[in-house]
Enzyme design. Structure first.
Site, short mmCIF file in Angstrom:
data_model
loop_
_atom_site.label_atom_id
_atom_site.label_comp_id
_atom_site.label_asym_id
_atom_site.label_seq_id
_atom_site.Cartn_x
_atom_site.Cartn_y
_atom_site.Cartn_z
N ARG A 115 -15.85 -2.55 -3.53
CA ARG A 115 -15.43 -3.21 -2.30
C ARG A 115 -15.92 -4.65 -2.32
O ARG A 115 -17.07 -4.91 -2.68
CB ARG A 115 -16.00 -2.51 -1.06
CG ARG A 115 -15.47 -1.12 -0.83
CD ARG A 115 -14.05 -1.19 -0.26
NE ARG A 115 -13.49 0.13 -0.07
CZ ARG A 115 -12.50 0.63 -0.80
NH1 ARG A 115 -11.99 -0.06 -1.77
NH2 ARG A 115 -12.03 1.83 -0.55
N ASP A 168 -13.01 -7.15 -9.42
CA ASP A 168 -11.68 -6.60 -9.26
C ASP A 168 -11.31 -6.50 -7.79
O ASP A 168 -10.22 -6.09 -7.45
CB ASP A 168 -11.61 -5.19 -9.90
CG ASP A 168 -10.22 -4.61 -9.81
OD1 ASP A 168 -9.29 -5.22 -10.37
OD2 ASP A 168 -10.06 -3.56 -9.17
N GLU A 186 -9.36 -10.65 0.12
CA GLU A 186 -8.27 -10.68 -0.85
C GLU A 186 -6.88 -10.47 -0.27
O GLU A 186 -5.89 -10.85 -0.89
CB GLU A 186 -8.50 -9.63 -1.93
CG GLU A 186 -8.31 -8.22 -1.45
CD GLU A 186 -8.72 -7.18 -2.46
OE1 GLU A 186 -8.05 -6.14 -2.50
OE2 GLU A 186 -9.68 -7.39 -3.21
N HIS A 208 -7.48 -6.48 -8.09
CA HIS A 208 -7.69 -5.16 -7.48
C HIS A 208 -6.85 -4.08 -8.18
O HIS A 208 -6.14 -3.31 -7.53
CB HIS A 208 -7.39 -5.20 -5.99
CG HIS A 208 -8.20 -4.20 -5.21
ND1 HIS A 208 -8.62 -4.43 -3.94
CD2 HIS A 208 -8.68 -2.98 -5.53
CE1 HIS A 208 -9.31 -3.39 -3.50
NE2 HIS A 208 -9.36 -2.50 -4.46
#
Length: 109
Positions: free
Chosen positions: A12, A36, A41, A73
């Site tokens: 997260r 990631d 985001e 992500h």
């Protein structure tokens, strides 16, 4: 934390203090950073920013560093995970069609 660590966040975005990561990279305490996910985001990773002003100064700073790897992500995106998502969605729809509650309902609102 030891010196010269490589920090990886594929969980997260909010778990990482971005200011602290940048300070750690600047000081050399953090050797590299792999991310990631990013706290803010939404609306960034799924957009084309060519020829546009990037909306997040911290993320833009990180993206341009040679010792930082940023992925949009997608760490979850394995054959196994996608198969499980498709099966779960199918099973939930079958339950709904048969008048039963879905095992993993989508909460709206």
């Amino acid at each position: 934390m030891k010196d010269n660590v490589v920090l990886v966040n594929c969980s997260r975005g909010a778990l990482v203090d971005t200011d602290a990561v940048i300070a750690g990279l600047d000081s050399g305490k953090i050797f590299g950073f792999v991310m990631d996910t990013y706290e803010d985001e939404v609306g960034i990773f799924n957009a084309d920013w060519r020829d546009k002003q990037f909306p997040d100064d911290q993320l833009e700073d990180l993206i341009h560093r040679p010792n930082v790897l940023v992925t949009p992500h997608t760490a979850f995106y394995t054959t196994h995970a996608v198969r499980n998502m498709v099966i779960k969605a199918f099973d939930n729809n079958c339950e709904l069609i048969n008048g039963k509650p879905a095992d993993t309902p989508v909460k709206v609102g």
